[in-house]
Scaffold this motif. Structure first.
Motif, mmCIF file in Angstrom:
data_model
loop_
_atom_site.group_PDB
_atom_site.id
_atom_site.type_symbol
_atom_site.label_atom_id
_atom_site.label_comp_id
_atom_site.label_asym_id
_atom_site.label_seq_id
_atom_site.Cartn_x
_atom_site.Cartn_y
_atom_site.Cartn_z
ATOM 1 N N UNK A 129 0.834 -1.187 0.000
ATOM 2 C CA UNK A 129 0.000 0.000 0.000
ATOM 3 C C UNK A 129 0.879 1.252 0.000
ATOM 4 N N UNK A 130 0.491 2.232 -0.794
ATOM 5 C CA UNK A 130 1.296 3.443 -0.940
ATOM 6 C C UNK A 130 0.658 4.685 -0.339
ATOM 7 N N UNK A 131 -0.679 4.705 -0.246
ATOM 8 C CA UNK A 131 -1.362 5.915 0.214
ATOM 9 C C UNK A 131 -2.381 5.568 1.290
ATOM 10 N N UNK A 132 -2.825 6.584 1.976
ATOM 11 C CA UNK A 132 -3.874 6.389 2.973
ATOM 12 C C UNK A 132 -5.179 5.998 2.285
ATOM 13 N N UNK A 133 -6.146 5.542 3.079
ATOM 14 C CA UNK A 133 -7.456 5.182 2.571
ATOM 15 C C UNK A 133 -8.522 5.878 3.397
ATOM 16 N N UNK A 134 -9.765 5.647 3.050
ATOM 17 C CA UNK A 134 -10.896 6.278 3.724
ATOM 18 C C UNK A 134 -10.835 6.109 5.238
ATOM 19 N N UNK A 135 -10.601 4.880 5.703
ATOM 20 C CA UNK A 135 -10.631 4.626 7.141
ATOM 21 C C UNK A 135 -9.354 4.037 7.690
#
Length: 499
Positions: A129-135
């Motif tokens: 994973x490279x970026x943040x997500x919704x939660x």
């Protein structure tokens, strides 16, 4: 500020603000994947990540699907829940997988493909994973450069002009080839609208006009769209809404757009302190459930009414009647007293834990534009994923198809129901104690009662089934059922296209 400048700001910022340096560095060693793998909950198969695309596969069919449902059921949902040994902490974060069920009498075929968003392509290539997500904010991720940098295209679909748009909350729609599910790139309605949020629940009027919205919580701006039956954009604008909350769905009537706004409001200070986008929202019940009504012809004509505080994801339908004092709007939706489920229940399933909180109930509200008063009545019926006859969008209706029947030890719902919202009478079909019912749609059949079509996860057999019911005899069980040789990840929304 000029509307075109507002549009530019909204497109530049997207629906999600950037992470602060504190948030970027936050997070301890993640062990959600290990907890999920160690859990013995049999239903967790609905939240397993498929390793790749699913080729066109023939299902085993019992009975015969009626001629009226000859066509394709498109669905989408979160499927890429983990990557590189790290698991998202929220169901809504997973990369979207699009599905098509091709139905021809006794022949049903299924295909599933990940939506090749820019986010997914980059992360699969990197193996993490490279970026943040919704939660979720996992250790070591980078701040997104735009909303589309974290667009997972996992929430709903909109068939349009021979394509299917895979939709998300915060960024662009993603174009898919309706015959192959190939990803064709993002949809740009107009050059200055590139990257603007185009939400997951557009409404299609009986004449084919498409209405939609987008939310920029950090700027308290609501984007509005009107799209012609030919797929061409007619209008787009943004309107300021003080303390604009998280809005997932809306409704249309013959003359109005209707937004039920729960008091779940964005707090920029929480975001600066390192919270995820979801956790930057605060429950403020003193605001009540505000109902924003916008004139379809003149978006500057808006009216606010207030209902008791509550939370919703989904709306069934709305319609209006004229009174001597003005329009009176009736709208049915699925209500819970608060937003606990989005923060807790939909998180804990990512480590195969069932947390039962306030269950949603079908609720009917009346908005009197003449008096400014709003009232509602809650039906004693658990419900989610409400759908109606698509020919009745914005018009008076009575029947709502929805999922129902919660259980203490299994998430989601165990049955599908058809409810008369005026009388409260409901008929249902239960899939059994070891199955989870997904969204079902109503398929018209001329002047006949019509059909109910939808999927369910049989986690005991580790199979997904597609069932078709006669709408007037739903409790009698499916007239036809197609069983796949595998289980699909539990998804969200779909749409049927007749052959």
């Amino acid at each position: 500020m000029e509307r075109r400048e507002l549009l530019r700001l909204l497109a530049t910022a997207g629906a999600l603000p950037l992470l602060s340096p504190l948030a970027r560095a936050a997070g301890a060693t993640d062990n959600w994947q290990a907890q999920f793998e160690a859990a013995d909950a049999p239903w967790k198969i609905g939240f397993v990540t498929p390793p790749g695309d699913l080729p066109l596969t023939r299902a085993t069919v019992r009975g015969r699907f009626p001629d009226a449902v000859a066509g394709t059921l498109f669905r989408v949902g979160p499927a890429g829940h983990d990557l590189g040994g790290e698991r998202y902490h929220h169901w809504f974060d997973g990369d979207g997988m699009a599905h098509r069920f091709v139905i021809e009498g006794t022949n049903v075929r299924h295909q599933g493909r990940y939506v090749a968003t820019a986010k997914r392509v980059a992360e699969v290539k990197a193996g993490r994973h490279l970026t943040e997500a919704f939660g979720t904010i996992l250790p070591g991720v980078e701040p997104p450069t735009s909303a589309d940098a974290i667009n997972v295209a996992n929430t709903s679909v909109l068939p349009m002009q021979g394509e299917v748009l895979a939709l998300w909350e915060g960024g662009s729609a993603t174009r898919l080839d309706a015959r192959t599910l190939d990803t064709l790139g993002v949809k740009t309605w107009r050059a200055d609208l590139a990257g603007m949020p185009f939400s997951a629940h557009p409404k299609v009027d009986p004449d084919g006009t498409v209405w939609n919205f987008g939310v920029s919580a950090s700027q308290s701006l609501l984007a509005l769209y009107e799209i012609g039956p030919d797929g061409a954009l007619r209008r787009a604008a943004v309107v300021p809404v003080p303390e604009l909350p998280m809005i997932h769905d809306f409704a249309v009537t013959a003359r109005h757009l209707v937004f039920l706004m729960p008091p779940l409001v964005y707090d920029g200070k929480r975001k600066e302190a390192g919270a995820s986008f979801l956790d930057a929202h605060v429950w403020r019940p003193e605001l009540g459930m505000r109902a924003l009504v916008v004139d379809k012809q003149n978006w500057d004509k808006r009216q606010l009414l207030e209902l008791p505080a509550g939370f919703l994801f989904h709306v069934g339908n709305a319609w209006e009647e004229n009174t001597p004092r003005g329009a009176r709007i009736h709208i049915d939706y699925v209500r819970t007293p608060n937003a606990e489920s989005v923060f807790t229940s939909n998180r804990e399933i990512m480590r195969a834990r069932r947390v039962r909180l306030n269950e949603p109930h079908l609720t009917v509200a009346t908005l009197d534009l003449g008096t400014g008063q709003a009232t509602q009545r809650e039906l004693p019926l658990e419900a989610e994923f409400p759908r109606i006859d698509p020919r009745r969008v914005g018009l008076r209706h009575r029947q709502v198809v929805h999922a129902t029947q919660t259980r203490a030890d299994v998430p989601g719902f165990g049955a599908v129901a058809l409810t008369d919202i005026e009388t409260g009478r409901s008929q249902r079909f239960s899939y059994g104690a070891q199955a989870i019912a997904e969204e079902h749609v109503f398929v018209p059949d001329g002047t006949k009662p019509g059909w109910v079509l939808g999927t369910a996860l049989d986690f005991a057999r580790q199979r997904t089934v597609l069932s078709c019911f006669a709408a007037d005899h739903l409790a009698a069980g499916p007239v036809a059922q197609a069983t796949l040789p595998y289980a699909l990840p539990l998804g969200l929304h779909g749409a049927f296209v007749r052959a």
